[in-house]
Design an enzyme around this catalytic site. Structure first.
Site, PDB file in Angstrom:
ATOM      1  N   ILE A   1       0.834  -1.206   0.000  1.00 46.15           N
ATOM      2  CA  ILE A   1       0.000   0.000   0.000  1.00 46.15           C
ATOM      3  C   ILE A   1       0.867   1.253   0.000  1.00 46.15           C
ATOM      4  O   ILE A   1       0.638   2.184  -0.765  1.00 46.15           O
ATOM      5  CB  ILE A   1      -0.974   0.000   1.206  1.00 46.15           C
ATOM      6  CG1 ILE A   1      -1.851  -1.262   1.161  1.00 46.15           C
ATOM      7  CG2 ILE A   1      -1.828   1.261   1.217  1.00 46.15           C
ATOM      8  CD1 ILE A   1      -2.907  -1.347   2.247  1.00 46.15           C
TER       9      ILE A   1
ATOM     10  N   HIS B   1       2.758 -10.785 -32.498  1.00 49.93           N
ATOM     11  CA  HIS B   1       3.743  -9.702 -32.620  1.00 49.93           C
ATOM     12  C   HIS B   1       3.035  -8.461 -33.149  1.00 49.93           C
ATOM     13  O   HIS B   1       2.165  -8.579 -33.996  1.00 49.93           O
ATOM     14  CB  HIS B   1       4.832 -10.131 -33.599  1.00 49.93           C
ATOM     15  CG  HIS B   1       5.873  -9.079 -33.837  1.00 49.93           C
ATOM     16  ND1 HIS B   1       6.829  -8.774 -32.890  1.00 49.93           N
ATOM     17  CD2 HIS B   1       6.092  -8.263 -34.895  1.00 49.93           C
ATOM     18  CE1 HIS B   1       7.600  -7.802 -33.377  1.00 49.93           C
ATOM     19  NE2 HIS B   1       7.173  -7.474 -34.583  1.00 49.93           N
TER      20      HIS B   1
ATOM     21  N   ARG C   1      -2.231  -5.041   7.516  1.00 57.35           N
ATOM     22  CA  ARG C   1      -3.655  -5.122   7.852  1.00 57.35           C
ATOM     23  C   ARG C   1      -3.880  -6.308   8.786  1.00 57.35           C
ATOM     24  O   ARG C   1      -3.127  -7.273   8.774  1.00 57.35           O
ATOM     25  CB  ARG C   1      -4.493  -5.292   6.578  1.00 57.35           C
ATOM     26  CG  ARG C   1      -4.364  -4.093   5.633  1.00 57.35           C
ATOM     27  CD  ARG C   1      -5.259  -4.261   4.412  1.00 57.35           C
ATOM     28  NE  ARG C   1      -6.667  -4.277   4.722  1.00 57.35           N
ATOM     29  CZ  ARG C   1      -7.429  -3.192   4.835  1.00 57.35           C
ATOM     30  NH1 ARG C   1      -6.906  -1.989   4.661  1.00 57.35           N
ATOM     31  NH2 ARG C   1      -8.703  -3.297   5.129  1.00 57.35           N
TER      32      ARG C   1
HETATM   33  P1  NAI Z   1       2.621  -4.797   4.052  1.00 56.71           P
HETATM   34  O1  NAI Z   1       2.647  -5.905   5.020  1.00 56.71           O
HETATM   35  O2  NAI Z   1       2.684  -5.084   2.593  1.00 56.71           O
HETATM   36  O3  NAI Z   1       3.816  -3.767   4.388  1.00 56.71           O
HETATM   37  C1  NAI Z   1       3.966  -3.129   5.628  1.00 56.71           C
HETATM   38  C2  NAI Z   1       5.380  -2.590   5.758  1.00 56.71           C
HETATM   39  O4  NAI Z   1       5.433  -1.729   6.903  1.00 56.71           O
HETATM   40  C3  NAI Z   1       6.437  -3.648   5.976  1.00 56.71           C
HETATM   41  O5  NAI Z   1       7.439  -3.503   5.004  1.00 56.71           O
HETATM   42  C4  NAI Z   1       6.948  -3.370   7.398  1.00 56.71           C
HETATM   43  O6  NAI Z   1       8.302  -3.686   7.550  1.00 56.71           O
HETATM   44  C5  NAI Z   1       6.693  -1.882   7.542  1.00 56.71           C
HETATM   45  N1  NAI Z   1       6.584  -1.407   8.944  1.00 56.71           N
HETATM   46  C6  NAI Z   1       5.966  -1.984   9.987  1.00 56.71           C
HETATM   47  N2  NAI Z   1       6.085  -1.228  11.108  1.00 56.71           N
HETATM   48  C7  NAI Z   1       6.798  -0.135  10.782  1.00 56.71           C
HETATM   49  C8  NAI Z   1       7.259   1.030  11.495  1.00 56.71           C
HETATM   50  N3  NAI Z   1       7.025   1.221  12.807  1.00 56.71           N
HETATM   51  N4  NAI Z   1       7.988   1.979  10.834  1.00 56.71           N
HETATM   52  C9  NAI Z   1       8.260   1.811   9.517  1.00 56.71           C
HETATM   53  N5  NAI Z   1       7.848   0.730   8.793  1.00 56.71           N
HETATM   54  C10 NAI Z   1       7.119  -0.232   9.401  1.00 56.71           C
HETATM   55  O7  NAI Z   1       1.307  -3.973   4.427  1.00 56.71           O
HETATM   56  P2  NAI Z   1       0.420  -2.940   3.591  1.00 56.71           P
HETATM   57  O8  NAI Z   1       1.233  -2.234   2.574  1.00 56.71           O
HETATM   58  O9  NAI Z   1      -0.268  -2.125   4.609  1.00 56.71           O
HETATM   59  O10 NAI Z   1      -0.617  -3.876   2.851  1.00 56.71           O
HETATM   60  C11 NAI Z   1      -1.486  -4.746   3.590  1.00 56.71           C
HETATM   61  C12 NAI Z   1      -1.986  -5.882   2.727  1.00 56.71           C
HETATM   62  O11 NAI Z   1      -2.893  -5.395   1.756  1.00 56.71           O
HETATM   63  C13 NAI Z   1      -0.859  -6.550   1.951  1.00 56.71           C
HETATM   64  O12 NAI Z   1      -0.413  -7.678   2.658  1.00 56.71           O
HETATM   65  C14 NAI Z   1      -1.507  -6.950   0.663  1.00 56.71           C
HETATM   66  O13 NAI Z   1      -1.847  -8.297   0.698  1.00 56.71           O
HETATM   67  C15 NAI Z   1      -2.788  -6.145   0.563  1.00 56.71           C
HETATM   68  N6  NAI Z   1      -2.711  -5.245  -0.581  1.00 56.71           N
HETATM   69  C16 NAI Z   1      -2.619  -5.762  -1.836  1.00 56.71           C
HETATM   70  C17 NAI Z   1      -2.509  -4.926  -2.929  1.00 56.71           C
HETATM   71  C18 NAI Z   1      -2.394  -5.518  -4.290  1.00 56.71           C
HETATM   72  O14 NAI Z   1      -2.723  -6.683  -4.462  1.00 56.71           O
HETATM   73  N7  NAI Z   1      -1.914  -4.785  -5.274  1.00 56.71           N
HETATM   74  C19 NAI Z   1      -2.481  -3.480  -2.782  1.00 56.71           C
HETATM   75  C20 NAI Z   1      -2.582  -3.053  -1.431  1.00 56.71           C
HETATM   76  C21 NAI Z   1      -2.696  -3.917  -0.394  1.00 56.71           C
END
Ligand code: NAI
Length: 486
Positions: free
Chosen positions: A186, A447, A274
């Site tokens: 995200i 192509h 999440r």
């Molecule tokens: P994420 O799990 O992908 O990334 C969270 C990041 O935050 C990690 O890299 C972590 O190390 C970092 N983090 C944690 N605590 C922190 C702190 N105190 N300070 C700095 N960094 C910190 O989670 P995100 O991006 O919120 O997405 C959640 C879920 O939503 C994903 O697992 C994904 O499955 C789904 N999603 C899928 C999408 C797609 O299919 N294109 C798009 C958006 C979300």
């Protein structure tokens, strides 16, 4: 209070829930869907769809500014962003899609109940609507209530000082400077479009890698380089700890090793993952088993510890992806409809809509090794060597295919580049069908298309791609390659 009876009651109308409801109705079941917010859930209203709308708009603006002049267009006046209008357009996209879901449910005679549901017992739900409380009884329940953003100490999401993706997607003014906490899916998707629209973006990432170490490192490197080029700075090993309000914005403090550092900004976006909504809906009290990570425990048919109550989507575990939820929704509806099915897939494709996009399916190289595939064939082919990519000025990136060297069975496909979100489906089919490198290499790809890169990557893994220079094949491989073509 009169009880309404259904064959199937679906709680939550996201890409898991509404799809399950429609499929169950196709079996002639009497179905209802209960939704407390908008039809279509997070994905359609405050997640996948609006973020893709904003990403497309930002990409278009970026291309007009940077690529159009290269193609020969003279743009006389400055391109101005009207963020209010852009957000209004994005909302119209969501409304259209949500309206579509409503029409589909209606057309399939699914009853939609707007309200908050809680289990009263294993056979009954209490639903608080705007005006009244209803009792819903059903032979089968499908819990599809999804997930919500995680908060960390020092940052409470109030969509005012600290924004989640919901608040970020609704901003009708472009912040001059934004701190994005979390370099995951995200954070990178939203951070990228804010930077392309002209904002200054800094990503604070707690670990030393982007995208949680779950994406092929070579793919992430391409995105990392482009983030820099597009004006997004990433600070690694930076743990966000808290913030102070200033007269003209915020000051976010973060720790890096022993050091404490600060950064000023106009907006704070918190995107650190999440969590499943399993603490809601009174699940625990009726005896539904929840694991230590908060996911509902389910079997291969997605039955919970109470066998007529199923659960699908983000609430049952990783990967938290909309298409996995839809797949489970169809599957559970078919099981209820009498079809003998179970969740037995080889891999779930994943796409990150960064610039360029990343898409992958199957195993990473180290996962292949961990699973005992000691001898691998890896082919890599760059978009820069593809005519279509050059003609649209989208040459960053490559496709990588990993196969078992003994059988040529494809184990993993990792892509970074233009339109890979659309190209990955061919790879997903290949993995699901147990295809070999030759199956892709010997399939005629039209192509000039980006899809040819998939074919050429399979050829590269076999050692004989045409549009890159490869080391001459060893005699044995030439003979083996020749054999496969006869
Ligand atoms: P994420 O799990 O992908 O990334 C969270 C990041 O935050 C990690 O890299 C972590 O190390 C970092 N983090 C944690 N605590 C922190 C702190 N105190 N300070 C700095 N960094 C910190 O989670 P995100 O991006 O919120 O997405 C959640 C879920 O939503 C994903 O697992 C994904 O499955 C789904 N999603 C899928 C999408 C797609 O299919 N294109 C798009 C958006 C979300």
């Amino acid at each position: 209070m009169a009880t309404q009876n259904f064959d199937v009651c679906v709680i939550g109308s996201g890409p898991g829930g509404y799809v399950a409801a429609i499929r169950a109705a196709q079996f002639g079941k009497k179905v209802c869907v209960i939704e407390r917010e908008q039809l279509g859930g997070v994905c359609l209203n405050v997640g996948c769809i609006p973020s893709k709308a904003m990403i497309s708009a930002a990409h278009l603006m970026h291309r007009v500014k940077h690529d159009a002049p290269e193609m020969g267009f003279e743009i006389k006046s400055e391109i101005k962003l009207n963020m209010k209008k852009l957000v209004g357009w994005k909302q119209s996209v969501c409304d259209k899609m949500s309206g579509g879901v409503s029409q589909l449910l209606k057309g399939n005679q699914v009853t939609v109940i707007r309200g908050e549901a809680n289990f009263k017992s294993a056979t009954e739900l209490e639903v608080k609507t705007k005006d009244i409380t209803l009792i819903i009884a059903a032979k089968n329940f499908i819990i599809a209530t999804g997930s919500r953003p995680i908060e960390i100490p020092g940052f409470k999401i109030d969509e005012k000082d600290v924004l989640s993706s919901t608040g970020a997607l609704a901003m009708d003014e472009l912040p001059k400077s934004t701190v994005v906490i979390g370099g995951g899916y995200i954070g990178l998707e939203i951070g990228s479009y804010l930077a392309k629209l002209g904002g200054q973006v800094t990503v604070l990432e707690a670990t030393s890698t982007l995208l949680g170490g779950v994406i092929d490192r070579d793919c992430v490197q391409v995105v990392e380089r482009k983030l820099k080029k597009n004006g997004v700075s990433v600070i690694f090993e930076a743990k966000a700890q808290g913030f102070a309000k200033l007269s003209d914005g915020y000051e976010v403090s973060y720790g890096r090793g022993d050091k404490k550092e600060k950064i000023k900004c106009d907006k704070i976006l918190l995107m650190v993952g999440r969590r499943p909504n399993s603490d809601q809906t009174n699940l625990k009290n009726i005896g539904i088993k929840i694991d230590e990570k908060g996911f509902i425990s389910v079997d291969a048919q997605r039955r919970t510890s109470i066998s007529h109550i199923y659960a699908i989507g983000d609430i049952v575990g990783q990967p938290m992806l909309a298409h996995k939820a839809s797949y489970e929704g169809v599957m559970v509806a078919e099981i209820i409809g009498g079809v003998n099915r179970a969740y037995d897939i080889k891999s779930v494709p994943a796409v990150v809509f960064t610039d360029p996009e990343i898409a992958c399916v199957g195993l990473l190289e180290h996962e292949c090794k961990e699973k005992g595939y000691s001898n691998l064939k890896i082919g890599k082919f760059p978009f820069a060597a593809n005519g279509r990519a050059v003609s649209i000025i989208e040459t960053d990136g490559f496709i990588k295919i990993i196969a078992d060297a003994n059988t040529n069975v494809i184990l993993g496909v990792h892509m970074v580049g233009p339109e890979v979100s659309n190209l990955i489906s061919e790879a997903a089919l290949a993995i699901e069908m147990g295809a070999r490198l030759e199956d892709i290499a010997l399939t005629i790809h039209p192509h000039p298309t980006l899809g040819e890169v998939v074919m050429e990557t399979a050829e590269a893994a076999l050692g004989h791609a045409i549009h890159i220079i490869q080391k001459p094949l060893a005699r044995a491989s030439v003979e083996a390659a020749a054999r496969t073509t006869h």
